[in-house]
Design an enzyme around this catalytic site. Structure first.
Site, PDB file in Angstrom:
ATOM      1  CG  HIS A  83       4.504   6.870 -13.386  1.00 11.40           C
ATOM      2  ND1 HIS A  83       4.947   6.074 -12.355  1.00 11.40           N
ATOM      3  CD2 HIS A  83       3.439   7.549 -12.906  1.00 11.40           C
ATOM      4  CE1 HIS A  83       4.173   6.244 -11.306  1.00 11.40           C
ATOM      5  NE2 HIS A  83       3.254   7.134 -11.603  1.00 11.40           N
ATOM      6  CG  HIS A 116       3.956  10.031  -5.177  1.00  9.18           C
ATOM      7  ND1 HIS A 116       3.671   9.255  -4.060  1.00  9.18           N
ATOM      8  CD2 HIS A 116       3.057   9.665  -6.119  1.00  9.18           C
ATOM      9  CE1 HIS A 116       2.657   8.464  -4.321  1.00  9.18           C
ATOM     10  NE2 HIS A 116       2.255   8.697  -5.558  1.00  9.18           N
TER      11      HIS A 116
END
Length: 255
Positions: A20, A62
């Site tokens: 991730h 992000h």
């Protein structure tokens, strides 16, 4: 348009274990340093978040804003790449990563191509630029992987159907996956219309019933963000195709 159900089950080239944002939390997320660290733990596929600068450069971040993971401030997508490229994206994590830059998607792609790794590119548009970001990211991915076999091309995913629609328009041959944090009404139709080959859910959503439904729709099943052994075992028992984790130091990926 490629229909999800038309994809034969064996045409899935990706490893089950996916790191991730590069190496989870062991390095500054969405940086080249994070991918390099994740690879030292044996991971061969990485998830990352891609958005656009004000002048259309695809880069990794992000959040909409720079504040959490860099020394910059404000909405990243409102700034040109010339400014974003000067930002420190490492010091917030630890001193050893001070000066680590925000990477372009192209730089990350070149690393994966050179090392034979796979990439899961989450299209993470700045609010209001969903379709444009999907178009641009998919066009770039198609260009960067143009000389690669189909088994090496990236998986494009997004929570935003508009972003996936842009990706579908720009590069229909690249695999797509719909990300879900809740099972909102009509997700099945959206996945079909968007030609998705994968359903990527919050790991808590996966049940035997949802797994069977995904299979009936011709969708591969992936889960995020899976960090506890008991959750890993439950998902393995459900025969999921992909497990996205922060804990690259805890779970050894399969060979």
């Amino acid at each position: 348009m490629t229909n999800a159900a038309a994809q034969p089950a064996h045409e899935w080239p990706y490893p089950r274990w996916i790191a991730h944002r590069g190496a989870g939390k062991l390095a500054p997320e969405n940086t080249l340093a994070a991918l390099r660290l994740g690879s030292t733990y044996g991971y061969r596929m990485f998830e990352c978040d891609a958005k656009l600068s004000a002048d259309g450069v695809a880069f990794l971040l992000h959040d909409d804003t720079l504040d959490r993971t860099t020394n910059g401030r404000g909405v990243a997508g409102e700034q040109p790449w010339s400014a974003l490229s000067q930002i420190d994206a490492g010091s917030w994590h630890s001193l050893g990563y001070a000066g680590e830059p925000l990477p372009t998607l192209e730089r990350i792609a070149r690393f994966c191509l050179a090392s034979g790794h796979w990439l899961n590119i989450e299209i993470k548009p700045t609010t209001g630029s969903e379709r444009a970001t999907g178009l641009a990211v998919a066009q770039l991915a198609q260009h960067l992987w143009a000389d690669q076999p189909d088994t090496q091309t990236p998986l494009l995913t997004s929570f935003k159907p508009e972003a996936l629609a842009g990706a579908q328009e720009a590069a229909p041959g690249l695999r797509r996956g719909l990300l879900l944090d809740t099972l909102w009404e009509g997700w099945q139709r959206a996945a079909s219309e968007l030609g998705c080959q994968a359903l990527v859910c919050n790991h808590r959503l996966w049940t035997a019933e949802l797994r069977a439904e995904a299979r009936s729709l011709g969708l591969r099943a992936l889960a995020y963000t899976v960090n506890e052994p008991e959750d890993v075992q439950r998902l393995l028992d459900l025969q999921l195709d992909g497990i996205i984790t922060d804990k690259v130091d805890r779970f050894k990926p399969e060979a």
